[in-house]
Scaffold this motif. Structure first.
Motif, PDB file in Angstrom:
ATOM      1  N   MET A 215       0.819  -1.220   0.000  1.00 25.34           N
ATOM      2  CA  MET A 215       0.000   0.000   0.000  1.00 25.34           C
ATOM      3  C   MET A 215       0.850   1.267   0.000  1.00 25.34           C
ATOM      4  O   MET A 215       0.390   2.322  -0.404  1.00 25.34           O
ATOM      5  N   THR A 216       2.096   1.181   0.460  1.00 25.42           N
ATOM      6  CA  THR A 216       2.977   2.347   0.372  1.00 25.42           C
ATOM      7  C   THR A 216       3.734   2.345  -0.958  1.00 25.42           C
ATOM      8  O   THR A 216       4.241   3.376  -1.382  1.00 25.42           O
ATOM      9  N   ALA A 217       3.828   1.193  -1.613  1.00 23.09           N
ATOM     10  CA  ALA A 217       4.514   1.113  -2.904  1.00 23.09           C
ATOM     11  C   ALA A 217       3.587   1.511  -4.055  1.00 23.09           C
ATOM     12  O   ALA A 217       4.063   1.875  -5.137  1.00 23.09           O
ATOM     13  N   LEU A 218       2.273   1.424  -3.833  1.00 21.05           N
ATOM     14  CA  LEU A 218       1.300   1.783  -4.870  1.00 21.05           C
ATOM     15  C   LEU A 218       0.661   3.133  -4.544  1.00 21.05           C
ATOM     16  O   LEU A 218       0.395   3.430  -3.384  1.00 21.05           O
ATOM     17  N   ASN A 219       0.418   3.924  -5.579  1.00 21.51           N
ATOM     18  CA  ASN A 219      -0.214   5.239  -5.396  1.00 21.51           C
ATOM     19  C   ASN A 219      -1.724   5.042  -5.211  1.00 21.51           C
ATOM     20  O   ASN A 219      -2.394   4.531  -6.123  1.00 21.51           O
ATOM     21  N   PRO A 220      -2.293   5.434  -4.068  1.00 21.33           N
ATOM     22  CA  PRO A 220      -3.714   5.154  -3.805  1.00 21.33           C
ATOM     23  C   PRO A 220      -4.689   5.941  -4.682  1.00 21.33           C
ATOM     24  O   PRO A 220      -5.855   5.566  -4.776  1.00 21.33           O
ATOM     25  N   VAL A 221      -4.239   7.030  -5.316  1.00 19.40           N
ATOM     26  CA  VAL A 221      -5.169   7.863  -6.112  1.00 19.40           C
ATOM     27  C   VAL A 221      -5.090   7.561  -7.608  1.00 19.40           C
ATOM     28  O   VAL A 221      -5.804   8.170  -8.397  1.00 19.40           O
ATOM     29  N   LEU A 222      -4.241   6.617  -7.994  1.00 16.32           N
ATOM     30  CA  LEU A 222      -4.142   6.237  -9.406  1.00 16.32           C
ATOM     31  C   LEU A 222      -4.629   4.818  -9.608  1.00 16.32           C
ATOM     32  O   LEU A 222      -4.373   3.935  -8.784  1.00 16.32           O
ATOM     33  N   LYS A 223      -5.321   4.580 -10.731  1.00 20.82           N
ATOM     34  CA  LYS A 223      -5.748   3.223 -11.054  1.00 20.82           C
ATOM     35  C   LYS A 223      -4.518   2.356 -11.335  1.00 20.82           C
ATOM     36  O   LYS A 223      -3.455   2.847 -11.736  1.00 20.82           O
ATOM     37  N   VAL A 224      -4.681   1.058 -11.138  1.00 21.47           N
ATOM     38  CA  VAL A 224      -3.580   0.124 -11.373  1.00 21.47           C
ATOM     39  C   VAL A 224      -3.116   0.196 -12.830  1.00 21.47           C
ATOM     40  O   VAL A 224      -1.915   0.116 -13.115  1.00 21.47           O
ATOM     41  N   SER A 225      -4.041   0.415 -13.758  1.00 18.62           N
ATOM     42  CA  SER A 225      -3.686   0.509 -15.182  1.00 18.62           C
ATOM     43  C   SER A 225      -2.703   1.647 -15.429  1.00 18.62           C
ATOM     44  O   SER A 225      -1.725   1.484 -16.177  1.00 18.62           O
ATOM     45  N   ASP A 226      -2.933   2.796 -14.790  1.00 17.17           N
ATOM     46  CA  ASP A 226      -2.034   3.944 -14.972  1.00 17.17           C
ATOM     47  C   ASP A 226      -0.645   3.651 -14.397  1.00 17.17           C
ATOM     48  O   ASP A 226       0.377   4.007 -14.995  1.00 17.17           O
ATOM     49  N   GLN A 227      -0.617   3.027 -13.224  1.00 19.40           N
ATOM     50  CA  GLN A 227       0.672   2.776 -12.560  1.00 19.40           C
ATOM     51  C   GLN A 227       1.491   1.724 -13.296  1.00 19.40           C
ATOM     52  O   GLN A 227       2.717   1.836 -13.389  1.00 19.40           O
ATOM     53  N   MET A 228       0.821   0.708 -13.829  1.00 17.39           N
ATOM     54  CA  MET A 228       1.557  -0.336 -14.537  1.00 17.39           C
ATOM     55  C   MET A 228       2.002   0.131 -15.914  1.00 17.39           C
ATOM     56  O   MET A 228       3.131  -0.153 -16.344  1.00 17.39           O
ATOM     57  N   ALA A 229       1.146   0.866 -16.618  1.00 20.30           N
ATOM     58  CA  ALA A 229       1.511   1.372 -17.952  1.00 20.30           C
ATOM     59  C   ALA A 229       2.715   2.301 -17.860  1.00 20.30           C
ATOM     60  O   ALA A 229       3.571   2.328 -18.759  1.00 20.30           O
ATOM     61  N   GLU A 230       2.799   3.055 -16.753  1.00 19.79           N
ATOM     62  CA  GLU A 230       3.904   4.002 -16.564  1.00 19.79           C
ATOM     63  C   GLU A 230       5.260   3.295 -16.573  1.00 19.79           C
ATOM     64  O   GLU A 230       6.250   3.833 -17.074  1.00 19.79           O
ATOM     65  N   VAL A 231       5.306   2.062 -16.043  1.00 25.61           N
ATOM     66  CA  VAL A 231       6.561   1.309 -16.000  1.00 25.61           C
ATOM     67  C   VAL A 231       7.075   1.056 -17.416  1.00 25.61           C
ATOM     68  O   VAL A 231       8.285   1.158 -17.683  1.00 25.61           O
ATOM     69  N   PHE A 232       6.173   0.735 -18.335  1.00 25.51           N
ATOM     70  CA  PHE A 232       6.567   0.499 -19.730  1.00 25.51           C
ATOM     71  C   PHE A 232       6.904   1.813 -20.434  1.00 25.51           C
ATOM     72  O   PHE A 232       7.879   1.887 -21.195  1.00 25.51           O
ATOM     73  N   GLU A 233       6.112   2.837 -20.184  1.00 23.82           N
ATOM     74  CA  GLU A 233       6.281   4.104 -20.901  1.00 23.82           C
ATOM     75  C   GLU A 233       7.574   4.816 -20.526  1.00 23.82           C
ATOM     76  O   GLU A 233       8.264   5.380 -21.392  1.00 23.82           O
ATOM     77  N   ILE A 234       7.930   4.810 -19.244  1.00 24.19           N
ATOM     78  CA  ILE A 234       9.156   5.491 -18.787  1.00 24.19           C
ATOM     79  C   ILE A 234      10.391   4.921 -19.470  1.00 24.19           C
ATOM     80  O   ILE A 234      11.313   5.654 -19.828  1.00 24.19           O
ATOM     81  N   HIS A 235      10.388   3.604 -19.693  1.00 28.37           N
ATOM     82  CA  HIS A 235      11.552   2.953 -20.299  1.00 28.37           C
ATOM     83  C   HIS A 235      11.382   2.737 -21.806  1.00 28.37           C
ATOM     84  O   HIS A 235      12.198   2.039 -22.430  1.00 28.37           O
ATOM     85  N   GLY A 236      10.326   3.332 -22.387  1.00 30.92           N
ATOM     86  CA  GLY A 236      10.130   3.285 -23.845  1.00 30.92           C
ATOM     87  C   GLY A 236       9.828   1.913 -24.387  1.00 30.92           C
ATOM     88  O   GLY A 236      10.093   1.625 -25.560  1.00 30.92           O
ATOM     89  N   ARG A 237       9.243   1.042 -23.560  1.00 30.26           N
ATOM     90  CA  ARG A 237       8.942  -0.328 -24.020  1.00 30.26           C
ATOM     91  C   ARG A 237       7.590  -0.425 -24.718  1.00 30.26           C
ATOM     92  O   ARG A 237       7.396  -1.255 -25.604  1.00 30.26           O
ATOM     93  N   ALA A 238       6.629   0.370 -24.297  1.00 26.49           N
ATOM     94  CA  ALA A 238       5.283   0.362 -24.887  1.00 26.49           C
ATOM     95  C   ALA A 238       4.543   1.617 -24.430  1.00 26.49           C
ATOM     96  O   ALA A 238       4.891   2.208 -23.392  1.00 26.49           O
ATOM     97  N   TYR A 239       3.521   2.014 -25.198  1.00 24.99           N
ATOM     98  CA  TYR A 239       2.766   3.222 -24.861  1.00 24.99           C
ATOM     99  C   TYR A 239       1.271   2.955 -25.022  1.00 24.99           C
ATOM    100  O   TYR A 239       0.858   2.064 -25.782  1.00 24.99           O
ATOM    101  N   GLY A 240       0.461   3.745 -24.301  1.00 28.53           N
ATOM    102  CA  GLY A 240      -0.993   3.729 -24.463  1.00 28.53           C
ATOM    103  C   GLY A 240      -1.611   2.359 -24.323  1.00 28.53           C
ATOM    104  O   GLY A 240      -1.374   1.639 -23.346  1.00 28.53           O
ATOM    105  N   LYS A 241      -2.403   1.966 -25.313  1.00 24.98           N
ATOM    106  CA  LYS A 241      -3.134   0.695 -25.273  1.00 24.98           C
ATOM    107  C   LYS A 241      -2.198  -0.507 -25.229  1.00 24.98           C
ATOM    108  O   LYS A 241      -2.491  -1.521 -24.584  1.00 24.98           O
TER     109      LYS A 241
END
Length: 560
Positions: free
Chosen positions: A100-126
């Protein structure tokens, strides 16, 4: 032999503080190979987490790091900030203790997981969301395509930890650091998470640095063990050697401090013999629940979470409440403390039905009840000295003069094996184990006939836990209070309890004498709880893991 994926070579970490330089890590050297689990064990303050954080360049601003940390051929200690950011989550990732401290409580899980791919340029959006759904399915989240759009609080603790693990493996890192990944989890959920980490390690060949103080988890997961004490590696080697034939006195003390769960025969097909319930004369119980039902009320609606619970505790007896999160253990404890209204049935203290008493009588009866909470840091007011904290119940109930109260506080400090001069100190000046001793002293201030202990040792190191449990047993013999002990650690229950009550989804599924429940459990749920508890012996744990798989298969429960 494969080359190490992570190497620590003479790593030293010191912190500049107001009172001088503190040497936290003093020349640590070890490595982790691909597909290998290396467990780093030791008490709080031994330098485990400080050592691991250097591998990600996460040292504090006032830290000075010397030596080298080589990750896949690159020296992390000499990398600029920009390169370190690219490294984290890409080549090396971390699974934290509290999801619960590692996950942002105000963001959906989809936003938090997609961010991991987007920051490192692995995938974007859908595409990033689609990859995230695949990961959630891989770590065993049901209906992942729909649930990915939910918030962290809508998942259980075990599911949240699975999401954190999914984020950690998103970019196929070569190295995963797991910092106490199962400490906050129930025993059955812990077993599932360890199974998941073991599977991912075999599939991805990632190296895992496992930080833990639970020797059962070490026996279940580790290939090699590194034992740290006061910033120094005192012993390291294969898990079998360290756990079964330790050489260093500190390692021996850690293993001796582990509460041991007795050998349990978990029959799969044959029902265990039914033991007749023991007859108890009326009036023998100090605390009794009769057909107890409890409910939470929200916006005029009532939702029952506990139903049909019956129990009784005599003077000098400990009733262990066990079960997974959400089973109703702590809810029953809250009702005894008067923090939750009884929806149906009776809750008797010394024969008096607590919910039906007038307010004044209720307050007087509450003098009979002491409580020890899970986290001593959160339950002790940091603004008050220890003497005032211990005497506060006496002030509220107008017991004694100020001089008599302080004398009582000093007497209780001696009883919990702390020096009398602690009365003038503040909570932040004490260690975690000392703070929990203060919590126990406060609970005993009014000489209660009933003590509620809600996971009182789960936040403590194994050696500190052992000392607190030994002290708890001595105090219980001395003061002869009836105790309701809430825990998910079955080895602790085996050490302390006289009776056990097993709860699942708000109902009691099995209860009786400790020996009967732990050696001949009748219910499938109890057998699953016992099978999931790890033991600090690699060979026995391997056999228990296989027995658990057979048990779950026989009960028709799908394995990940």
């Amino acid at each position: 032999m494969s080359e190490p994926i992570l190497s620590f070579e003479d790593v030293r970490v010191s912190f500049a503080t107001e009172s001088g330089t503190v040497d936290a890590v003093k020349g640590v050297s070890f490595d982790v190979k691909p597909g290998e689990v290396v467990a780093v064990v030791g008490e709080s303050g031994s330098g485990k987490s400080v050592t691991s954080s250097t591998s990600m360049g996460l040292s504090a601003e006032n830290a000075t790091v010397t030596g080298t940390v080589i990750l896949d051929g690159k020296d992390v200690t000499r990398m600029p900030a920009g390169e370190l950011r690219k490294l984290r989550g890409n080549d090396i990732s971390m699974v934290f203790q509290e999801p619960m401290t590692a996950l942002n409580p105000v963001l959906k899980v989809s936003d938090q997981m997609a961010e991991v791919f987007e920051i490192h340029g692995r995938a974007y959006g859908k595409d990033a969301v689609a990859k995230s759904i695949e990961l959630l399915e891989q770590v065993g989240i049901p209906n992942a395509a729909e649930r990915i759009y939910e918030y962290p609080h809508q998942f259980s603790g075990g599911q949240r930890q699975r999401i954190v693990i999914a984020m950690a493996i998103a970019n196929n890192p070569k190295m995963i650091i797991a910092d106490e990944p199962t400490t906050a989890l129930d025993v059955t959920v812990q077993a599932e998470i360890l199974d998941l980490l073991r599977t991912l390690k075999d599939e991805t060949k990632a190296g895992i640095l496992l930080i833990t103080h639970n020797m059962g988890v070490v026996a279940d997961m580790a290939d090699r063990v590194v034992v740290m004490f006061q910033g120094v590696v005192v012993e390291h080697g294969p898990a079998e050697e360290i756990l079964l034939d330790p050489q260093h006195p500190y390692t021996k003390r850690l293993l001796e401090a582990m509460p041991r769960l007795r050998d349990t025969s978990l029959t799969v097909n044959e029902p265990s013999p039914v033991v007749a319930a023991e007859e108890v004369a009326p009036g023998d119980y100090v605390l009794e629940g009769r057909d107890l039902a409890l409910a939470y009320k929200h916006r005029g609606r009532s939702k029952r979470v506990v139903e049909g619970v019956n129990f009784g505790v005599r003077p000098g007896e400990i009733l262990g409440l066990v079960g997974e999160s959400g089973s109703g253990k702590s809810t029953v404890a809250k009702a005894v403390l008067g923090l939750l209204e009884v929806d149906h049935g009776e809750l008797l203290i010394r024969g008096k039905n607590l919910p039906k008493l007038p307010r004044r009588e209720k307050k007087a009866l509450r003098r009979e009840i002491g409580v020890v909470f899970q986290d001593p840091a959160a339950s002790l007011d940091p603004r008050f000295p220890i003497g005032e904290i211990i005497t506060e119940p006496m002030v509220i109930h107008k017991v004694g003069t100020p001089k008599e109260r302080i004398a009582r506080a000093e007497e209780l400090l001696e009883a919990v094996k702390l020096p009398r001069d602690v009365v003038n100190r503040f909570p932040h000046e004490l260690s975690g184990g000392q703070r929990q001793r203060v919590s126990i002293a406060r609970a005993l201030a009014l000489s209660p006939s009933i003590l509620i202990a809600d996971e009182p040792t789960s936040a403590l190191d194994v050696s500190v836990q052992a000392r607190v449990l030994d002290m708890f047993s001595e105090l219980q013999e001395q003061y002869e209070f009836a105790c309701l002990f809430v825990t998910h650690d079955l080895a602790v229950v085996d050490q302390l309890a006289d009776q056990i009550m097993v709860m699942e989804k708000g109902r009691v599924v099995e209860q009786g004498r400790k020996e009967q429940i732990l050696t001949s459990p009748r219910e499938d749920y109890t057998k699953r709880l016992l099978a999931a508890a790890p033991v600090p012996d690699p060979y026995k744990q391997r056999a228990r893991r296989e027995a658990r798989r057979q048990l779950l298969t026989a009960q028709g429960i799908a394995l990940d």
